[in-house]
Write an enzyme that holds these catalytic residues in place. Structure first.
Site, PDB file in Angstrom:
ATOM      1  N   ARG A  67      -0.202  -4.956  14.278  1.00 57.13           N
ATOM      2  CA  ARG A  67       1.500  -5.972  14.625  1.00 57.13           C
ATOM      3  C   ARG A  67       2.555  -4.967  14.623  1.00 57.13           C
ATOM      4  NH1 ARG A  67       4.323 -10.202  11.144  1.00 57.13           N
ATOM      5  NH2 ARG A  67       5.273 -11.767  12.906  1.00 57.13           N
TER       6      ARG A  67
ATOM      7  N   HIS B 132       5.701  -5.228  17.540  1.00 57.04           N
ATOM      8  CA  HIS B 132       7.231  -5.322  17.210  1.00 57.04           C
ATOM      9  C   HIS B 132       7.977  -4.169  17.276  1.00 57.04           C
ATOM     10  CE1 HIS B 132       6.143  -9.170  14.780  1.00 57.04           C
ATOM     11  NE2 HIS B 132       6.059  -9.192  15.429  1.00 57.04           N
TER      12      HIS B 132
ATOM     13  N   ASN C 222      10.207 -10.838  11.316  1.00 57.09           N
ATOM     14  CA  ASN C 222       9.557  -9.854  10.886  1.00 57.09           C
ATOM     15  C   ASN C 222       9.960  -9.754   8.812  1.00 57.09           C
ATOM     16  OD1 ASN C 222       8.977  -8.254  12.416  1.00 57.09           O
ATOM     17  ND2 ASN C 222      11.091  -6.824  12.515  1.00 57.09           N
TER      18      ASN C 222
ATOM     19  N   HIS D  30      -4.628 -11.578  18.213  1.00 61.99           N
ATOM     20  CA  HIS D  30      -5.474 -12.493  16.880  1.00 61.99           C
ATOM     21  C   HIS D  30      -6.219 -13.131  16.322  1.00 61.99           C
ATOM     22  CE1 HIS D  30      -0.639 -13.883  17.275  1.00 61.99           C
ATOM     23  NE2 HIS D  30      -0.665 -12.561  17.143  1.00 61.99           N
TER      24      HIS D  30
HETATM   25  C1  HEM Z   1       2.584 -13.799  22.881  1.00 60.23           C
HETATM   26  C2  HEM Z   1       3.265 -13.636  21.765  1.00 60.23           C
HETATM   27  C3  HEM Z   1       3.105 -13.752  20.694  1.00 60.23           C
HETATM   28  C4  HEM Z   1       3.466 -14.514  19.531  1.00 60.23           C
HETATM   29  C5  HEM Z   1       4.263 -15.538  19.482  1.00 60.23           C
HETATM   30  C6  HEM Z   1       3.008 -14.449  18.066  1.00 60.23           C
HETATM   31  C7  HEM Z   1       3.127 -14.603  16.766  1.00 60.23           C
HETATM   32  C8  HEM Z   1       2.532 -13.893  15.779  1.00 60.23           C
HETATM   33  C9  HEM Z   1       2.999 -14.557  14.308  1.00 60.23           C
HETATM   34  C10 HEM Z   1       3.839 -15.760  14.512  1.00 60.23           C
HETATM   35  C11 HEM Z   1       2.062 -14.392  13.207  1.00 60.23           C
HETATM   36  C12 HEM Z   1       2.036 -14.767  11.967  1.00 60.23           C
HETATM   37  C13 HEM Z   1       3.642 -14.733  11.421  1.00 60.23           C
HETATM   38  C14 HEM Z   1       3.163 -14.542   9.790  1.00 60.23           C
HETATM   39  O1  HEM Z   1       3.160 -15.930   9.467  1.00 60.23           O
HETATM   40  O2  HEM Z   1       3.648 -13.951   8.617  1.00 60.23           O
HETATM   41  C15 HEM Z   1       1.357 -13.010  14.151  1.00 60.23           C
HETATM   42  C16 HEM Z   1       0.286 -11.998  13.677  1.00 60.23           C
HETATM   43  C17 HEM Z   1      -0.206 -11.290  13.758  1.00 60.23           C
HETATM   44  N1  HEM Z   1       0.070 -10.800  15.102  1.00 60.23           N
HETATM   45 FE1  HEM Z   1       0.718 -11.606  16.499  1.00 60.23          FE
HETATM   46  N2  HEM Z   1       3.031 -12.373  18.156  1.00 60.23           N
HETATM   47  C18 HEM Z   1       2.356 -12.815  19.393  1.00 60.23           C
HETATM   48  C19 HEM Z   1       1.926 -11.189  19.910  1.00 60.23           C
HETATM   49  C20 HEM Z   1       1.408 -10.371  19.143  1.00 60.23           C
HETATM   50  C21 HEM Z   1       0.721  -9.302  20.007  1.00 60.23           C
HETATM   51  C22 HEM Z   1       0.917  -9.122  21.000  1.00 60.23           C
HETATM   52  C23 HEM Z   1       0.085  -8.151  18.786  1.00 60.23           C
HETATM   53  C24 HEM Z   1      -0.504  -6.852  19.366  1.00 60.23           C
HETATM   54  C25 HEM Z   1      -0.633  -6.585  20.290  1.00 60.23           C
HETATM   55  C26 HEM Z   1      -0.022  -9.186  18.058  1.00 60.23           C
HETATM   56  C27 HEM Z   1      -0.455  -8.181  16.510  1.00 60.23           C
HETATM   57  C28 HEM Z   1      -0.926  -9.933  15.143  1.00 60.23           C
HETATM   58  C29 HEM Z   1      -1.454  -9.865  14.117  1.00 60.23           C
HETATM   59  C30 HEM Z   1      -2.046  -8.764  14.482  1.00 60.23           C
HETATM   60  C31 HEM Z   1      -0.823 -10.274  13.460  1.00 60.23           C
HETATM   61  C32 HEM Z   1      -1.585 -10.536  12.238  1.00 60.23           C
HETATM   62  C33 HEM Z   1      -0.603  -9.738  11.004  1.00 60.23           C
HETATM   63  C34 HEM Z   1      -1.045  -9.952   9.616  1.00 60.23           C
HETATM   64  O3  HEM Z   1      -2.088 -10.296   9.065  1.00 60.23           O
HETATM   65  O4  HEM Z   1       0.331  -8.434   8.914  1.00 60.23           O
HETATM   66  N3  HEM Z   1       1.310 -10.387  18.254  1.00 60.23           N
HETATM   67  N4  HEM Z   1       1.951 -12.817  15.342  1.00 60.23           N
END
Ligand code: HEM
Ligand SMILES: *[C@@H]1O[C@H](CO)[C@@H](O)[C@H](O)[C@H]1NC(C)=O
Ligand SMILES: *[C@@H]1O[C@H](CO)[C@@H](O)[C@H](O)[C@H]1NC(C)=O
Length: 330
Positions: free
Chosen positions: A66, A70, A98, A197
């Protein structure tokens, strides 16, 4: 005859113009062998430290993946996300996407300090993020790809860019797609990259609205499976528990696979931004189905789209710098 010559010259200029343009595209300067001579062990060192960190805590793979996302969506893949506040720099770590959420910075620090010992001021923090994202994907069972390298590090950060350019979980499908398009990414990239995800966690606060008051009428999201919603409400009450963690893919939370897409088809996408991929747009829904049916296809497209995302506006040549410490400019 002269007219014919002019016609031919004009024609060949037109015909070859796109070739010249492609050669100078913004992503043309990155290549996988960038450190082969200047720091031959760079990739091995990154992989080793990422592997150690993921062995200690599986979620770290998701967190590192992630970070690259970002980073790239804010002023390009330039490690701007890694800068702490100091002087005129306001850290992106404080932004809405973040704050209390982005993590893995200590692992990047450890990689950087090992690389500074091996080859001082040679490997950029932006490239470390790109390599760590690939290694994290592989370590959790996902596809591998060659990472184009040669990014340099920014001398600034953008808090407003971080707030505005990274999609939010409650953005509409159209807003999310627009934010991807602004980065040169298309609907195929959007759906494939959302497949990230398949690993990692989200906090209650990132999806609570869906459980209680999705559209301001006091009702839960009707595109969310009701028994799944009931389970989620246990750990994510109306108020409190903001930081409680939930698996983004409850079926195989630590394995990089296509179950994320199967969940979406079963109305069990955790975030609103996950579920809308199958409910708001025909083309996107077809892609979700394709990836749910065919893991190989998902893996191939994921790898391609990661390279594409990694190519967003890199600093190359003598722009930017190679930071000695990823948290501050030199
Ligand atoms: C399409 C739009 C996207 C939205 C709206 C989005 C939103 C989010 C949100 C809200 C979370 C949880 C954060 C939290 O509650 O602390 C999350 C986690 C995550 N996102 Fe996305 N995301 C998107 C696209 C992506 C992309 C493109 C990637 C990587 C290429 C990605 C990788 C991840 C990963 C791996 C997590 C888990 C992180 C962790 O466990 O520390 N996301 N995302
Ligand atoms: C999305 O959530 C944020 C943070 O909770 C909130 O400030 C914003 O108003 C919401 N936006 C929409 C479109 O619902
Ligand atoms: C749902 O949200 C709307 C608009 O934000 C608000 O006016 C209403 O009071 C909320 N309803 C409940 C039951 O929380």
């Amino acid at each position: 005859m002269a007219q014919l010559m002019i016609f031919l010259i004009a024609f060949s200029l037109l015909a070859f113009a796109p070739l010249c343009f492609c050669g100078k595209s913004s992503s043309g300067y990155l290549y996988p062998q960038f450190y082969d001579h200047s720091c031959p062990k760079a990739q091995e060192i990154v992989k080793c430290i990422v592997a150690k960190a993921v062995a200690k805590e599986t979620r770290m793979a998701a967190s590192l993946l992630r970070l690259h996302f970002h980073d790239c969506f804010v002023k390009g893949c330039d490690a701007s996300i890694l800068l702490d506040s100091s002087g005129s720099i306001i850290s992106e770590k404080r932004s809405n996407p973040n704050r209390n959420s982005a993590r893995g910075f200590e692992v990047i620090d450890e990689i950087k300090s090992a690389l500074e010992k091996e080859c001082p001021q040679t490997v950029s923090c932006a490239d470390i993020l790109a390599l760590a994202a690939r290694d994290s994907t592989v370590l959790t069972g996902g596809p591998s790809w060659e990472v184009p390298l040669g990014r340099r590090d920014s001398k600034g950060a953008s808090l407003s860019g971080s707030n505005n350019d990274i999609p939010a979980p409650n953005n509409t499908f159209q807003t999310i797609l627009t934010k991807f398009k602004l980065q040169g990414l298309d609907i195929v990239d959007l759906v494939a990259l959302s497949g990230s995800h398949t690993i990692g966690n989200a906090r209650c606060t990132s999806f609570r609205q869906r459980l209680y008051n999705q559209s301001g009428n006091g009702q839960p999201d009707n595109t969310l499976d009701q028994s799944y919603a009931a389970q989620l409400r246990i750990g994510c009450p109306r108020s409190g528990g903001d930081q409680n963690l939930f698996f983004l893919d409850f079926v195989s939370p630590t394995k990089f696979d296509n179950s994320y897409f199967k969940n979406i088809l079963a109305s069990k996408g955790l975030l609103n931004s996950d579920q809308v991929l199958s409910t708001k747009n025909e083309a996107s829904m077809e892609l979700v189905k394709k990836y749910a049916e065919n893991n190989d296809l998902f893996f191939q497209q994921f790898a391609k789209s990661m390279v594409k995302m990694g190519n967003i506006s890199p600093l190359t040549g003598n722009r930017g710098e190679i930071r000695r410490n990823c948290r501050r400019i030199n």
